[in-house]
Design an enzyme around this catalytic site. Structure first.
Site, PDB file in Angstrom:
ATOM      1  N   ASP A  10       0.871  -1.170   0.000  1.00  0.00           N
ATOM      2  CA  ASP A  10       0.000   0.000   0.000  1.00  0.00           C
ATOM      3  C   ASP A  10       0.913   1.227   0.000  1.00  0.00           C
ATOM      4  O   ASP A  10       2.127   1.112   0.255  1.00  0.00           O
ATOM      5  CB  ASP A  10      -0.906  -0.029   1.228  1.00  0.00           C
ATOM      6  CG  ASP A  10      -1.839   1.167   1.300  1.00  0.00           C
ATOM      7  OD1 ASP A  10      -2.391   1.551   0.254  1.00  0.00           O
ATOM      8  OD2 ASP A  10      -2.004   1.730   2.399  1.00  0.00           O
ATOM      9  N   LEU A  11       0.374   2.392  -0.253  1.00  0.00           N
ATOM     10  CA  LEU A  11       1.202   3.603  -0.339  1.00  0.00           C
ATOM     11  C   LEU A  11       1.108   4.462   0.927  1.00  0.00           C
ATOM     12  O   LEU A  11       2.038   4.529   1.722  1.00  0.00           O
ATOM     13  CB  LEU A  11       0.786   4.424  -1.563  1.00  0.00           C
ATOM     14  CG  LEU A  11       1.552   5.725  -1.794  1.00  0.00           C
ATOM     15  CD1 LEU A  11       3.021   5.451  -2.080  1.00  0.00           C
ATOM     16  CD2 LEU A  11       0.922   6.517  -2.929  1.00  0.00           C
ATOM     17  N   ASP A  12      -0.038   5.107   1.118  1.00  0.00           N
ATOM     18  CA  ASP A  12      -0.205   6.054   2.225  1.00  0.00           C
ATOM     19  C   ASP A  12      -0.125   5.343   3.571  1.00  0.00           C
ATOM     20  O   ASP A  12      -0.884   4.414   3.843  1.00  0.00           O
ATOM     21  CB  ASP A  12      -1.557   6.773   2.112  1.00  0.00           C
ATOM     22  CG  ASP A  12      -1.646   7.637   0.861  1.00  0.00           C
ATOM     23  OD1 ASP A  12      -0.591   8.051   0.371  1.00  0.00           O
ATOM     24  OD2 ASP A  12      -2.774   7.882   0.393  1.00  0.00           O
ATOM     25  N   THR A  18       1.884  10.304   3.743  1.00  0.00           N
ATOM     26  CA  THR A  18       1.019  11.319   3.128  1.00  0.00           C
ATOM     27  C   THR A  18      -0.341  11.385   3.803  1.00  0.00           C
ATOM     28  O   THR A  18      -1.153  12.230   3.450  1.00  0.00           O
ATOM     29  CB  THR A  18       0.826  11.026   1.624  1.00  0.00           C
ATOM     30  OG1 THR A  18       0.427   9.658   1.465  1.00  0.00           O
ATOM     31  CG2 THR A  18       2.106  11.260   0.846  1.00  0.00           C
ATOM     32  N   LYS A  46      -9.010   5.552   6.226  1.00  0.00           N
ATOM     33  CA  LYS A  46      -7.821   4.810   5.785  1.00  0.00           C
ATOM     34  C   LYS A  46      -8.206   3.686   4.829  1.00  0.00           C
ATOM     35  O   LYS A  46      -9.066   2.867   5.129  1.00  0.00           O
ATOM     36  CB  LYS A  46      -7.081   4.222   6.992  1.00  0.00           C
ATOM     37  CG  LYS A  46      -6.163   5.215   7.680  1.00  0.00           C
ATOM     38  CD  LYS A  46      -5.250   4.509   8.677  1.00  0.00           C
ATOM     39  CE  LYS A  46      -4.205   5.464   9.230  1.00  0.00           C
ATOM     40  NZ  LYS A  46      -3.309   4.788  10.189  1.00  0.00           N
ATOM     41  N   GLY A  47      -7.548   3.668   3.675  1.00  0.00           N
ATOM     42  CA  GLY A  47      -7.794   2.626   2.691  1.00  0.00           C
ATOM     43  C   GLY A  47      -9.103   2.778   1.940  1.00  0.00           C
ATOM     44  O   GLY A  47      -9.516   1.890   1.201  1.00  0.00           O
ATOM     45  N   VAL A  48      -9.778   3.928   2.128  1.00  0.00           N
ATOM     46  CA  VAL A  48     -11.099   4.154   1.543  1.00  0.00           C
ATOM     47  C   VAL A  48     -10.981   5.123   0.367  1.00  0.00           C
ATOM     48  O   VAL A  48     -10.144   6.020   0.370  1.00  0.00           O
ATOM     49  CB  VAL A  48     -12.055   4.726   2.626  1.00  0.00           C
ATOM     50  CG1 VAL A  48     -13.409   5.072   2.043  1.00  0.00           C
ATOM     51  CG2 VAL A  48     -12.207   3.732   3.762  1.00  0.00           C
ATOM     52  N   SER A 115      -2.648   0.488  -4.329  1.00  0.00           N
ATOM     53  CA  SER A 115      -3.123   1.626  -3.539  1.00  0.00           C
ATOM     54  C   SER A 115      -4.398   2.231  -4.110  1.00  0.00           C
ATOM     55  O   SER A 115      -4.605   2.238  -5.328  1.00  0.00           O
ATOM     56  CB  SER A 115      -2.028   2.703  -3.506  1.00  0.00           C
ATOM     57  OG  SER A 115      -2.519   3.912  -2.983  1.00  0.00           O
ATOM     58  N   ALA A 116      -5.227   2.765  -3.225  1.00  0.00           N
ATOM     59  CA  ALA A 116      -6.434   3.474  -3.661  1.00  0.00           C
ATOM     60  C   ALA A 116      -6.107   4.866  -4.189  1.00  0.00           C
ATOM     61  O   ALA A 116      -6.926   5.500  -4.844  1.00  0.00           O
ATOM     62  CB  ALA A 116      -7.414   3.583  -2.492  1.00  0.00           C
ATOM     63  N   SER A 117      -4.894   5.344  -3.920  1.00  0.00           N
ATOM     64  CA  SER A 117      -4.506   6.696  -4.319  1.00  0.00           C
ATOM     65  C   SER A 117      -4.471   6.844  -5.836  1.00  0.00           C
ATOM     66  O   SER A 117      -3.984   5.971  -6.546  1.00  0.00           O
ATOM     67  CB  SER A 117      -3.118   7.032  -3.760  1.00  0.00           C
ATOM     68  OG  SER A 117      -2.659   8.252  -4.291  1.00  0.00           O
ATOM     69  N   LYS A 118      -4.982   7.960  -6.324  1.00  0.00           N
ATOM     70  CA  LYS A 118      -4.892   8.266  -7.754  1.00  0.00           C
ATOM     71  C   LYS A 118      -3.659   9.111  -8.062  1.00  0.00           C
ATOM     72  O   LYS A 118      -3.431   9.494  -9.195  1.00  0.00           O
ATOM     73  CB  LYS A 118      -6.168   8.980  -8.229  1.00  0.00           C
ATOM     74  CG  LYS A 118      -7.389   8.080  -8.194  1.00  0.00           C
ATOM     75  CD  LYS A 118      -8.577   8.717  -8.892  1.00  0.00           C
ATOM     76  CE  LYS A 118      -9.749   7.740  -8.963  1.00  0.00           C
ATOM     77  NZ  LYS A 118     -10.903   8.296  -9.705  1.00  0.00           N
ATOM     78  N   ASN A 119      -2.868   9.379  -7.012  1.00  0.00           N
ATOM     79  CA  ASN A 119      -1.659  10.197  -7.180  1.00  0.00           C
ATOM     80  C   ASN A 119      -0.403   9.381  -6.902  1.00  0.00           C
ATOM     81  O   ASN A 119       0.644   9.932  -6.585  1.00  0.00           O
ATOM     82  CB  ASN A 119      -1.715  11.397  -6.232  1.00  0.00           C
ATOM     83  CG  ASN A 119      -2.964  12.233  -6.454  1.00  0.00           C
ATOM     84  OD1 ASN A 119      -3.165  12.795  -7.519  1.00  0.00           O
ATOM     85  ND2 ASN A 119      -3.823  12.298  -5.453  1.00  0.00           N
ATOM     86  N   LYS A 146     -11.038  -1.082  -1.308  1.00  0.00           N
ATOM     87  CA  LYS A 146     -10.839  -2.042  -0.228  1.00  0.00           C
ATOM     88  C   LYS A 146     -11.955  -1.844   0.806  1.00  0.00           C
ATOM     89  O   LYS A 146     -12.391  -0.724   0.997  1.00  0.00           O
ATOM     90  CB  LYS A 146      -9.473  -1.802   0.432  1.00  0.00           C
ATOM     91  CG  LYS A 146      -8.294  -1.862  -0.528  1.00  0.00           C
ATOM     92  CD  LYS A 146      -7.050  -1.267   0.127  1.00  0.00           C
ATOM     93  CE  LYS A 146      -5.915  -1.102  -0.878  1.00  0.00           C
ATOM     94  NZ  LYS A 146      -4.754  -0.391  -0.301  1.00  0.00           N
ATOM     95  N   GLU A 170       0.099  -3.515   4.633  1.00  0.00           N
ATOM     96  CA  GLU A 170      -1.019  -2.570   4.747  1.00  0.00           C
ATOM     97  C   GLU A 170      -1.066  -1.914   6.118  1.00  0.00           C
ATOM     98  O   GLU A 170      -0.632  -2.505   7.108  1.00  0.00           O
ATOM     99  CB  GLU A 170      -2.345  -3.325   4.542  1.00  0.00           C
ATOM    100  CG  GLU A 170      -2.938  -3.196   3.157  1.00  0.00           C
ATOM    101  CD  GLU A 170      -3.564  -1.838   2.892  1.00  0.00           C
ATOM    102  OE1 GLU A 170      -3.611  -1.005   3.818  1.00  0.00           O
ATOM    103  OE2 GLU A 170      -4.005  -1.615   1.756  1.00  0.00           O
ATOM    104  N   ASP A 171      -1.605  -0.705   6.151  1.00  0.00           N
ATOM    105  CA  ASP A 171      -1.775  -0.016   7.439  1.00  0.00           C
ATOM    106  C   ASP A 171      -3.231   0.218   7.779  1.00  0.00           C
ATOM    107  O   ASP A 171      -3.534   0.839   8.797  1.00  0.00           O
ATOM    108  CB  ASP A 171      -1.033   1.324   7.427  1.00  0.00           C
ATOM    109  CG  ASP A 171      -1.764   2.388   6.612  1.00  0.00           C
ATOM    110  OD1 ASP A 171      -2.285   2.047   5.521  1.00  0.00           O
ATOM    111  OD2 ASP A 171      -1.809   3.550   7.042  1.00  0.00           O
TER     112      ASP A 171
END
Length: 219
Positions: A10-12, A18, A46-48, A115-119, A146, A170-171
């Site tokens: 995962d990223l964030d 971030t 988180k993760g949403v 990751s759910a992030s689009k960035n 997720k 994952e966090d």
């Protein structure tokens, strides 16, 4: 000869910190709407996905909104969030992450971002770690957030590894649940009590030694 597993990060909150920028961007919108948005509330996001995150905030404040308003706030949130990332660099990488990435690369293990992030790509570029990743699956590539395992399943397919040979870091509770649903090994990074559904837990990557990583590869 070493086994070939698939390592999905995962990223964030796992690779980079971030999460604080997401919080600031959401809090700004919440304040404008008269909603008291706290760090405890932020844990719910988180993760949403971004869309679901806004819905959660509106539910907290019992605020009704048109789709037009929602679309406007979603754009505003992303613009505010991206403004915080302008000066981002390698100092944002969380402790121990580089050690783990380098170990996996040295042992020819494929690495993916899920990751759910689009960035995700610009963040990996700004922090200088994009070359470590063989595959990137982010919010632009999947439909379901997720705990739906879509992001991890897609990453495993692109890495050409089975779900059983995939290891997820994952966090978030939703991320751990997604990995478990996919029958992947789940490793929680963060609070053990919160992430108790994970198969393994570490406060951060500094607690993860080469012996454990060897075990993950060869098990």
């Amino acid at each position: 000869m070493k086994k070939r597993k698939g390592f999905i990060f995962d990223l964030d909150g796992v690779i980079v910190d971030t999460a604080k920028y997401h919080f600031l961007a959401w809090k700004k919108i919440a304040n404008e709407l008269g909603i008291d948005f706290t760090l405890e509330h932020n844990e719910l996001l988180k993760g949403v996905s971004r869309v679901r995150s806004l819905d959660i905030i509106l539910e907290l404040g019992k605020v009704e909104a048109t789709q037009e308003d929602k679309d406007k706030w979603l754009i505003q949130k992303n613009e505010d969030y991206l403004s915080y990332l302008v000066d981002m660099n390698e100092t944002e990488i969380l402790p121990g992450v580089m050690k783990v990435l380098k170990f996996l690369k040295a042992n020819d293990q494929p690495i993916a971002l899920g990751s759910a992030s689009k960035n995700a790509r610009p963040i990996l570029e700004k922090t200088g770690i994009l070359p470590f990743f063989d595959v990137i699956v982010d919010g632009n590539d999947v439909v379901n957030a997720k705990p739906d395992p879509e992001v991890f399943l897609h990453a495993a397919r692109l890495l050409n590894v089975t779900n059983e040979d995939s290891i997820v870091f994952e966090d978030s509770v939703a991320g751990i649940q997604a990995a478990n649903i996919a029958k992947m090994m789940s490793i929680g990074i963060g609070d053990e009590e919160t992430l108790h559904e994970a198969q393994y837990n570490f406060k951060d990557f500094t607690e993860m030694n080469s012996t454990f990583l060897e075990l993950l590869i060869n098990n």
